[in-house]
Motif scaffolding. Structure first.
Motif, mmCIF file in Angstrom:
data_model
loop_
_atom_site.group_PDB
_atom_site.id
_atom_site.type_symbol
_atom_site.label_atom_id
_atom_site.label_comp_id
_atom_site.label_asym_id
_atom_site.label_seq_id
_atom_site.Cartn_x
_atom_site.Cartn_y
_atom_site.Cartn_z
ATOM 1 N N ILE A 64 -53.759 63.271 -9.932
ATOM 2 C CA ILE A 64 -52.558 63.845 -10.531
ATOM 3 C C ILE A 64 -52.789 63.974 -12.030
ATOM 4 N N SER A 65 -52.497 65.140 -12.566
ATOM 5 C CA SER A 65 -52.682 65.326 -14.003
ATOM 6 C C SER A 65 -51.392 64.970 -14.739
ATOM 7 N N PRO A 66 -51.526 64.535 -15.990
ATOM 8 C CA PRO A 66 -50.334 64.271 -16.795
ATOM 9 C C PRO A 66 -49.439 65.501 -16.926
ATOM 10 N N ILE A 67 -50.022 66.683 -16.939
ATOM 11 C CA ILE A 67 -49.237 67.917 -17.050
ATOM 12 C C ILE A 67 -48.398 68.118 -15.790
ATOM 13 N N ASP A 68 -48.992 67.873 -14.616
ATOM 14 C CA ASP A 68 -48.239 67.977 -13.366
ATOM 15 C C ASP A 68 -47.075 66.992 -13.350
ATOM 16 N N LEU A 69 -47.318 65.786 -13.859
ATOM 17 C CA LEU A 69 -46.263 64.780 -13.913
ATOM 18 C C LEU A 69 -45.136 65.231 -14.840
ATOM 19 N N GLN A 70 -45.494 65.778 -15.994
ATOM 20 C CA GLN A 70 -44.483 66.268 -16.939
ATOM 21 C C GLN A 70 -43.642 67.373 -16.318
ATOM 22 N N LYS A 71 -44.289 68.301 -15.619
ATOM 23 C CA LYS A 71 -43.569 69.396 -14.973
ATOM 24 C C LYS A 71 -42.633 68.861 -13.888
ATOM 25 N N ALA A 72 -43.106 67.874 -13.136
ATOM 26 C CA ALA A 72 -42.309 67.311 -12.046
ATOM 27 C C ALA A 72 -41.059 66.620 -12.574
ATOM 28 N N LEU A 73 -41.158 66.050 -13.764
ATOM 29 C CA LEU A 73 -40.043 65.275 -14.318
ATOM 30 C C LEU A 73 -39.260 66.031 -15.386
ATOM 31 N N GLU A 74 -39.470 67.332 -15.455
ATOM 32 C CA GLU A 74 -38.735 68.149 -16.426
ATOM 33 C C GLU A 74 -37.237 68.019 -16.185
ATOM 34 N N GLY A 75 -36.514 67.712 -17.239
ATOM 35 C CA GLY A 75 -35.073 67.565 -17.146
ATOM 36 C C GLY A 75 -34.607 66.153 -16.840
ATOM 37 N N ALA A 76 -35.524 65.204 -16.784
ATOM 38 C CA ALA A 76 -35.156 63.815 -16.477
ATOM 39 C C ALA A 76 -34.358 63.201 -17.619
ATOM 40 N N ASP A 77 -33.353 62.437 -17.257
ATOM 41 C CA ASP A 77 -32.563 61.665 -18.215
ATOM 42 C C ASP A 77 -32.943 60.202 -18.055
ATOM 43 N N TYR A 78 -33.363 59.590 -19.142
ATOM 44 C CA TYR A 78 -33.780 58.185 -19.114
ATOM 45 C C TYR A 78 -32.752 57.314 -19.802
ATOM 46 N N PRO A 79 -32.610 56.078 -19.377
ATOM 47 C CA PRO A 79 -33.339 55.430 -18.294
ATOM 48 C C PRO A 79 -32.990 56.060 -16.945
ATOM 49 N N ALA A 80 -33.954 55.978 -16.025
ATOM 50 C CA ALA A 80 -33.786 56.582 -14.707
ATOM 51 C C ALA A 80 -34.336 55.654 -13.638
#
Length: 64
Positions: A4-20
């Protein structure tokens, strides 16, 4: 399983509100079209709550 690439992870979590919660991030990743391998990594992360993207990245990449 492919890495898994860091870019794929960033795309997957786009729009995340933290803490989550882990469950919230898994649902978000699915909604964002993440591949099954990435969703599985998130679902099996050792943390139940993430304070930010760095927490997620540490949990996902430490288990690879």
């Amino acid at each position: 399983m492919a890495s898994i690439s860091p870019i794929d992870l960033q795309k997957a979590l786009e729009g995340a509100d933290y803490p989550a919660s882990r469950d919230d991030l898994v649902a978000l990743a699915r909604n964002n079209g993440a591949n099954d391998g990435l969703v599985d990594k998130l679902a099996h992360a050792d943390m139940d709550r993430f304070d930010g993207p760095n927490d997620v990245q540490s949990a996902v990449f430490i288990t690879e």
